[in-house]
Design an enzyme around this catalytic site. Sequence first.
Site, PDB file in Angstrom:
ATOM      1  CG  LEU A 219      71.959 103.250  20.655  1.00 30.06           C
ATOM      2  CD1 LEU A 219      71.607 103.024  19.196  1.00 30.06           C
ATOM      3  CD2 LEU A 219      71.216 104.473  21.181  1.00 30.06           C
ATOM      4  CG  HIS A 220      76.440  97.746  21.769  1.00 28.56           C
ATOM      5  ND1 HIS A 220      75.681  97.229  20.749  1.00 28.56           N
ATOM      6  CD2 HIS A 220      77.710  97.375  21.511  1.00 28.56           C
ATOM      7  CE1 HIS A 220      76.464  96.566  19.925  1.00 28.56           C
ATOM      8  NE2 HIS A 220      77.705  96.639  20.359  1.00 28.56           N
ATOM      9  NE  ARG A 221      78.247  98.495  16.518  1.00 32.49           N
ATOM     10  CZ  ARG A 221      78.884  97.336  16.515  1.00 32.49           C
ATOM     11  NH1 ARG A 221      80.124  97.258  16.943  1.00 32.49           N
ATOM     12  NH2 ARG A 221      78.301  96.251  16.086  1.00 32.49           N
ATOM     13  CG  ASP A 299      74.443 100.403  18.143  1.00 33.28           C
ATOM     14  OD1 ASP A 299      74.078  99.353  18.717  1.00 33.28           O
ATOM     15  OD2 ASP A 299      74.923 101.375  18.767  1.00 33.28           O
TER      16      ASP A 299
END
Length: 382
Positions: A219-221, A299
């Site tokens: 997850l990084h957005r 994501d």
Amino acid sequence: MKIISVVGARPNFMKVAPFIKAIKENPQNINVEHLLVHTGQHYDDRMSKAFFEALNIPEAEINLGIGSGTHAGQVGHSMIELEKVFVHEKPDWVVIYGDVNATMAATVTAKKLHINVCHVEAGLRSGDMKMPEEINRLVTDRLADLLLVPDKLSIENLRKEGVPESKIEFVGNIMIDTLEANHEKASKLDINEILQKNALSLSHFVSLSPKSPYALMTLHRPSNVDDKTILEAITQFIRNEVTKEIPLIWAVHPRTEKQLKAFGLWNQLMDTENIYLVHPLDYHSMLKLNMHASIMLTDSGGLQEECTVLGTPCLTMRWNTERPITLREHGGASVLVGNNIERIRKEFFDTLQQERKPERPELWDGKTAERCLQAILNYEGE
Ligand code: UD1
């Protein structure tokens, strides 16, 4: 012919590796000089150096050392430094990859100096103007001379925007060249060794039993990790539901680690049983874990593509995707779930029942880099 490739962030590295290899192999023996420029947007060893080493990418001839910052800061600094490099080196082509800040910065700078620009992975569109990557894609494709697209849906996007056919070439997905080249090496790795080597803490470490199913997450957005309410809901779902069902391996992006700590969510995750929090993984380790995961939650755009080829059922934690070819309705392995917990829950439990179903979209055949080089060599102008 002199070509400069510009890269900046992790997802660029697996795209430039096969292109450099194609230039080295260059069957027609055309004299191509290649220079690699790294803007330095991703600078941690685990986000950058590890990929250069694992994928045999030669060290960048020039590293601009831009580092983190606001978007305008990263793009502006990159442009100032890239201008000096381009003026000094006078390349015939600047080749850029994907949709990161370096992609757009290099395109604008090169075009103002009347240098030809080739975009590898052109034509992707999410339609979401809140994504910085969408802005990077639009600007880049509007300006670039040669648009190398990974799939036919992307050709349609460019046609709708009025891009002349002469600029577009369907070459396939260059990421899959890297996947093909590294599949065998990755398959030999040991999952527990990967987990131990990369664990963020070994205090509760219990080996996964062989053949144990597991879920894999990244997850990084900003849309998922920069808002406390959203990130907290996701971590609660993971702690209270996912890990009760199946062990979860979470490769934590630096941005996400910062946010989890800032929101006071870090310690409770560290104390959760059945969760393996690991550093950002090197390419082969991530590939190995993806090959055997029962389900992916992500994501990331690149992982959606890799899941399609490997057949890993994937929950894409976004409301839209610039890569519709990876969705189940187009034959891929992924389904959009956004960050609404009800929706994630339903799809999570449904998807856990699914079998792996590997798919190969057209020209995702491991030979895209050769076609990219050919397209540049054959370019005759508009
Ligand atoms: C960038 C790309 C995104 C890509 C992602 C993959 C843009 C606009 N975004 O997002 O398209 O999917 O990379 O990783 O280019 N940080 C570190 N160490 C690093 C790199 C970053 O600690 O090596 C920290 C930075 O200080 C920053 C945060 O992580 O606070 C985010 O980094 P940034 O480069 O702004 O964007 P990404 O979220 O990584």
